[in-house]
Design a protein around this motif. Structure first.
Motif, short mmCIF file in Angstrom:
data_model
loop_
_atom_site.label_atom_id
_atom_site.label_comp_id
_atom_site.label_asym_id
_atom_site.label_seq_id
_atom_site.Cartn_x
_atom_site.Cartn_y
_atom_site.Cartn_z
N ASN A 183 16.07 -34.44 -6.77
CA ASN A 183 15.70 -34.44 -5.58
C ASN A 183 13.58 -33.45 -6.07
O ASN A 183 13.65 -32.69 -4.74
N VAL A 235 10.40 -32.10 -5.74
CA VAL A 235 9.30 -32.41 -3.91
C VAL A 235 7.39 -31.94 -4.56
O VAL A 235 7.66 -31.31 -5.48
N HIS A 265 5.64 -24.75 3.32
CA HIS A 265 5.60 -26.15 4.32
C HIS A 265 5.55 -27.97 3.63
O HIS A 265 5.35 -28.59 4.31
N THR A 266 7.17 -27.70 3.15
CA THR A 266 7.50 -28.35 2.77
C THR A 266 9.22 -28.41 3.11
O THR A 266 9.60 -26.92 3.30
N ARG A 267 9.63 -29.55 2.85
CA ARG A 267 11.84 -28.78 2.72
C ARG A 267 12.35 -28.12 1.83
O ARG A 267 13.24 -27.55 1.88
N GLU A 286 13.95 -25.11 3.88
CA GLU A 286 14.97 -25.22 4.60
C GLU A 286 15.32 -24.17 5.18
O GLU A 286 16.13 -23.99 6.23
N VAL A 337 14.74 -21.81 7.89
CA VAL A 337 14.80 -21.52 8.53
C VAL A 337 15.66 -21.57 9.82
O VAL A 337 15.59 -20.56 10.59
N LYS A 397 9.78 -25.37 13.09
CA LYS A 397 9.25 -26.65 12.58
C LYS A 397 7.93 -26.34 11.86
O LYS A 397 8.10 -27.84 10.55
N VAL A 450 8.31 -25.76 7.59
CA VAL A 450 8.74 -27.30 7.11
C VAL A 450 8.00 -29.29 6.64
O VAL A 450 8.09 -29.60 6.19
N SER A 451 7.16 -29.04 7.54
CA SER A 451 5.92 -29.24 8.12
C SER A 451 4.23 -29.37 7.68
O SER A 451 4.45 -27.96 7.73
#
Length: 381
Positions: free
Chosen positions: A220, A222, A268-270, A273, A276, A316, A319-320
């Motif tokens: 996975n 990134v 600013h990516t998953r 997470e 969060v 948000k 992770v954005s």
């Protein structure tokens, strides 16, 4: 929005309420001639419907708050002579549990660069820079029509606009920084600034970098655009191996220049997470108010339209991608021939000014930087 209300926002951001789970403190009240006293009366007049003189666009102002990566040892030295700045740093020491002013002034740089330290440092230095700006040019605060902050800078912009109080904002930044630091240590990752060309295909480059990582056995992986800065310039976040692949194959993707950023993880990516939950929890404890100055959101570039949206979008944001280029277009869009507002970058560094120059040269011609070091240069305050 009335300019009197805009100025009142700065006063409202310095309240004493403190989030649950932290030691209570109160920022010492300022003197009777401070901006707080002046703005309280102005806000009451506005609420009573007192008319205020309209300003031309050229008399209005925009405040931009920098983010992580702008930190430098010595920041804050050029601010200490201004009212209440030392009070802010004293309050920060109570919240954070360490001497932020000492770290900001003397480093070492390696310690200041750590996510857990630099985010609070940039946050406080930026709001201290607003104090300097208010002291030297109070009309800039009076006539502010928009504010925006890059990543953690968005928290400072919201405090300035009165959406949350200084103490609460700093505590939220503390928790955010700690959570992001922990998330960064879990996966070797980082951020890569990429200056491309019109033919550069950033998404394809990221896709092939992820495929390269999969071939190496990374599950996975990134690699994706994390910041939209200006045309043909992006910041890409991801696994170290993905970023290394992009640098080694930059000519294939028509990249003119690549540079690793001094950050600890793939923000600013998953990959963020894991942070969060903690940020969500602390933001739910805060008291949110409607921003009295329009604040633009990193997630979509537009203004916040309701206070209830703020905590959701701040989470948000983790992770954005930061849509800064889109934010610049939204703030400075105007009819041909209309003057641009004056823009002030409040905080360490001049990166946002450089980005503005590439996004909108005409708007940049009215740009100034509020210097937080001792030296002052042309166009600096």
């Amino acid at each position: 929005m009335s300019v009197r209300v805009a100025r009142a926002a700065w006063a409202r951001g310095w309240g004493a309420s403190y989030p649950r789970g932290a030691s209570s403190f109160r920022v010492p009240p300022p003197g009777p001639e401070s901006v707080t006293e002046l703005l309280r009366d102005a806000a009451v007049e506005d609420e009573a419907g007192v008319a205020t003189a309209r300003r031309s666009p050229g008399q209005c102002s925009v405040l931009l708050f920098p983010g992580q990566g702008s930190q430098v040892v010595g920041m804050g030295r050029g601010l200490l002579r201004y009212p209440r700045v030392r009070e802010l740093y004293a309050a920060a020491q109570r919240v954070l549990g360490y001497d932020l002013l000492e770290l900001s002034l003397h480093g070492p740089q390696e310690a200041l660069d750590r996510t857990v330290h630099c985010q609070p440092a940039v946050f406080v230095a930026s709001l201290a820079a607003v104090e300097k700006l208010n002291h030297l040019q109070p009309e800039v605060i009076e006539n502010c029509v928009a504010a925006a902050g890059f990543s953690v800078g968005e928290f400072a912009a919201l405090v300035f606009a009165g959406a949350m109080e200084f103490s609460e904002g700093l505590y939220a930044v503390k928790i955010r920084a700690e959570a992001m630091q922990e998330a960064s240590e879990a996966v070797p990752s980082g951020m890569l600034s990429v200056l491309g060309k019109p033919q550069s295909k950033f998404n394809m480059a990221c896709l092939e970098a992820r495929e390269h990582c999969k071939a190496l056995g990374i599950e996975n992986p990134v690699c994706e655009v994390a910041n939209y800065l200006f045309p043909d310039c992006r910041v890409i976040s991801g696994h170290h191996e993905a970023l290394r692949f992009l640098q080694e194959n930059s000519s294939r993707y028509h990249f003119r220049r690549t540079k690793r950023l001094p950050v600890s993880g793939g923000f600013h990516t998953r990959l963020m997470e894991p942070a969060v939950g903690r940020l969500t929890e602390v933001l739910q404890t805060l008291t949110w108010k409607e921003p009295l100055v329009p604040v633009h959101c990193n997630v979509h570039g537009g203004k916040y339209t309701h206070s209830k949206h703020i905590p959701k979008l701040l989470v948000k944001q983790l992770v954005s991608p930061v849509k800064w280029e889109q934010t610049m277009h939204a703030i400075y869009e105007r009819k041909k021939g209309t003057e641009f507002p004056r823009t002030f970058e409040v905080g360490p560094g001049k990166q946002l000014g450089a980005v503005l120059k590439s996004c909108n040269l005409q708007a940049w011609k009215s740009y100034s930087h509020v210097e937080v070091l001792e030296a002052c240069e042309a166009q600096d305050l």
